[in-house]
Design an enzyme around this catalytic site. Sequence first.
Site, PDB file in Angstrom:
ATOM      1  N   ASP A  17       0.835  -1.203   0.000  1.00 44.64           N
ATOM      2  CA  ASP A  17       0.000   0.000   0.000  1.00 44.64           C
ATOM      3  C   ASP A  17       0.866   1.249   0.000  1.00 44.64           C
ATOM      4  O   ASP A  17       2.082   1.193   0.270  1.00 44.64           O
ATOM      5  CB  ASP A  17      -0.920   0.000   1.219  1.00 44.64           C
ATOM      6  CG  ASP A  17      -0.139   0.019   2.537  1.00 44.64           C
ATOM      7  OD1 ASP A  17       0.810  -0.796   2.673  1.00 44.64           O
ATOM      8  OD2 ASP A  17      -0.462   0.837   3.419  1.00 44.64           O
ATOM      9  N   GLU A  72       0.137  -1.272   5.578  1.00 40.89           N
ATOM     10  CA  GLU A  72       1.129  -0.835   6.558  1.00 40.89           C
ATOM     11  C   GLU A  72       0.934   0.638   6.908  1.00 40.89           C
ATOM     12  O   GLU A  72       1.130   1.047   8.062  1.00 40.89           O
ATOM     13  CB  GLU A  72       2.542  -1.066   6.003  1.00 40.89           C
ATOM     14  CG  GLU A  72       3.668  -0.814   7.000  1.00 40.89           C
ATOM     15  CD  GLU A  72       4.234   0.590   6.974  1.00 40.89           C
ATOM     16  OE1 GLU A  72       5.110   0.885   7.805  1.00 40.89           O
ATOM     17  OE2 GLU A  72       3.798   1.423   6.126  1.00 40.89           O
TER      18      GLU A  72
END
Length: 385
Positions: free
Chosen positions: A85, A153
């Site tokens: 991400d 994350e």
Amino acid sequence: MDYSSSKVVQRFLKYVSFDTQAIEDSETFPSNPAEKLLGQYLADELTSLGLIDVEMDENGYVYATLPASKGSENRPVLAFLAHMDVATDAPGSNIKTVITNENGLDIIRTDGNTLLGADDKSGIAEIVTAVEKMLNDDSLVHPEIRVVFTPDEEIGLGVSKIDMSKVNAEYAYTIDGEAVGELTYECFNAAGAKVTFHGISVHTGSAYGIMKNAIEMAGDFIPLLPKDATPATTKDRDGFIAMHNIEGTIDTAVVKLLLRDFDAAGLESKKELVRKYAKEIETKYSPATIDVEIENSYYNMHDFICPKYEFLLDNVRKIYSEMGIVIDESPIRGGTDGAELALNGLPTPNIGTGTHDCHGRNEYISVQDLELVTEFIVRLSATFA
């Protein structure tokens, strides 16, 4: 430079084309379903390279294994992790990359309208290219290596649903962070605070003596927070309380805060400060009420790595020195998947990827640093063989 000849660069440019921006308060996992599109692409790529035990699980985690080189089959398993991400702090879709020469380096940026996503797609590209090199060159020694790519994350959920039985390694490194030479094994203790102000709503025409405006309550609460302990006024090992989000109506207002401190006791004192100021405002606006919810996010990984696993740091120092790379062991003023992994028994220092100005429209990385960190991963792996 002929970028078409650089596998790590071509991979990086491909990976940033996937829109994998994490989504705060999403009801799905991963928060952005598009993260699974990149995950499946990576799983297919790792399979095509010849790695084994490749899979993307139902939560979007990608796992793969590079078998040990001959003679290193009995060495402890090593893992490399990176996250798929990208940050929420700037636009992250429709990324258009531009490569220019700046001071002798070939710099990859965007057109200025979005972040680049080098945090952490540079780490993914470097790991994939490094394991491909080790797979195809029998002269490169290494233990069995586990490759793991995680979702979400950036919103603190990177390893929240990880399957540690599939990681199944004794040591690990996250390839994340910023400049080449970064070695991080100390981070914040972190928590998030949600302060909900419950006002008393009534028609404005008959509000005298009755209305308790939740927005005004929040407005009185915010100035109580210490101005010398914000992200903009702290550095090095200073902790902070950060305003993260605010929204509300007369009836209900919500203020979200980020609490950070390298010292566990310091974090607890910040929690108490938030509760204290909330109570003061609640007393002022009684009978209106305030709810304070505080949840720990991650812990300082230093105490889980040092001194028992100091050799993990020494191996990095050795390779940086051999490659002529200046080392930076400053604590990270943020979080990393390694903090949660270390808490769960997998010591996981963090290695810089070469990225600069993360989380913003000015984010960039050089072609040379992508190549350099790839080579570093190969050399570091050999120290465990």
